[in-house]
Design a protein around this motif. Sequence first.
Motif, PDB file in Angstrom:
ATOM      1  N   GLY A 185      16.957  36.612  -9.570  1.00  0.00           N
ATOM      2  CA  GLY A 185      18.215  36.839 -10.264  1.00  0.00           C
ATOM      3  C   GLY A 185      18.491  35.688 -11.213  1.00  0.00           C
ATOM      4  O   GLY A 185      17.685  35.371 -12.084  1.00  0.00           O
ATOM      5  N   GLU A 186      19.614  35.035 -11.029  1.00  0.00           N
ATOM      6  CA  GLU A 186      19.991  33.904 -11.887  1.00  0.00           C
ATOM      7  C   GLU A 186      19.448  32.578 -11.354  1.00  0.00           C
ATOM      8  O   GLU A 186      19.585  31.548 -12.005  1.00  0.00           O
ATOM      9  CB  GLU A 186      21.530  33.802 -11.980  1.00  0.00           C
ATOM     10  CG  GLU A 186      22.197  35.029 -12.582  1.00  0.00           C
ATOM     11  CD  GLU A 186      21.807  35.204 -14.044  1.00  0.00           C
ATOM     12  OE1 GLU A 186      21.933  34.239 -14.819  1.00  0.00           O
ATOM     13  OE2 GLU A 186      21.346  36.310 -14.404  1.00  0.00           O
ATOM     14  N   VAL A 187      18.852  32.624 -10.182  1.00  0.00           N
ATOM     15  CA  VAL A 187      18.446  31.376  -9.515  1.00  0.00           C
ATOM     16  C   VAL A 187      16.961  31.109  -9.743  1.00  0.00           C
ATOM     17  O   VAL A 187      16.130  32.014  -9.660  1.00  0.00           O
ATOM     18  CB  VAL A 187      18.728  31.479  -7.991  1.00  0.00           C
ATOM     19  CG1 VAL A 187      18.294  30.202  -7.273  1.00  0.00           C
ATOM     20  CG2 VAL A 187      20.204  31.757  -7.751  1.00  0.00           C
ATOM     21  N   GLU A 188      16.632  29.854 -10.033  1.00  0.00           N
ATOM     22  CA  GLU A 188      15.236  29.426 -10.111  1.00  0.00           C
ATOM     23  C   GLU A 188      14.861  28.682  -8.836  1.00  0.00           C
ATOM     24  O   GLU A 188      15.560  27.753  -8.429  1.00  0.00           O
ATOM     25  CB  GLU A 188      15.012  28.495 -11.314  1.00  0.00           C
ATOM     26  CG  GLU A 188      14.998  29.203 -12.643  1.00  0.00           C
ATOM     27  CD  GLU A 188      14.519  28.288 -13.764  1.00  0.00           C
ATOM     28  OE1 GLU A 188      14.420  27.052 -13.522  1.00  0.00           O
ATOM     29  OE2 GLU A 188      14.240  28.785 -14.860  1.00  0.00           O
ATOM     30  N   VAL A 189      13.773  29.105  -8.217  1.00  0.00           N
ATOM     31  CA  VAL A 189      13.267  28.431  -7.023  1.00  0.00           C
ATOM     32  C   VAL A 189      11.986  27.701  -7.405  1.00  0.00           C
ATOM     33  O   VAL A 189      11.018  28.322  -7.846  1.00  0.00           O
ATOM     34  CB  VAL A 189      12.977  29.441  -5.889  1.00  0.00           C
ATOM     35  CG1 VAL A 189      12.389  28.727  -4.675  1.00  0.00           C
ATOM     36  CG2 VAL A 189      14.253  30.194  -5.514  1.00  0.00           C
TER      37      VAL A 189
END
Length: 240
Positions: free
Chosen positions: A23-27
């Motif tokens: 989604g909007e999150v970078e891991v």
Amino acid sequence: MPQDNANPAIFVARGLTKVYRMGEVEVHALRGIDLTLYRGELVVLLGPSGSGKSTLLNILGGLDAPSGGEVRYLDHTLTGASESELTRFRREHVGFVFQFYNLIPSLTARENVAAVTEISKSPMRPEDALALVGLGNRLDHFPAQLSGGEQQRVAIARAVAKNPAVLLCDEPTGALDSATGVVVLEVLEKVNRELGTLTVLITHNAGIADMADRVIRLSDGQIAEEHRNAHKRSASELSW
């Protein structure tokens, strides 16, 4: 371990990064990994869940591609290789052993191993691979007739039957009790010793690290520590 003609580097990784977008999150699974792995080594990658161990193993095995950096296998650059090139690399050079055995239930032990040897360049006989892992008397048994440890040994036989240069093992004892896990580790130790296969073993279990030539501890996508075992313990001496 120095690089020389007798003990060449199998993998050289430089500046490996891996970013997953959810989604909007970078891991950030890997954050700049530099690593060299040599022929014949038994290497344990140690670290908690989420430290990047499986991501690193999957990139080395051509199952995943890094977001940045480079991986070389001998004189071949894996980074940027096409899917067909990576498929050929996996088929010809790498054996995989996972926590769950992924055997085909309707095939015997011999037939499960033969499914791999039939598409390999210079395979072992399935019977020889199963003898190597101590299952020469279980050739015609189906997975449901085998214990968990025996099923994992069939999976190891399947992985080594194509004579790979590299054996990549992701938590191979994770589904097994300690005593059965030790039996499986003894098989991996034997394969490493007798076939000279570079063996990389992922675990979160620090007790297993004592059987390695070299231990690489990952934390938060980085190599936190690396050391050689001055005195390796045999798998039969391990417990957890």
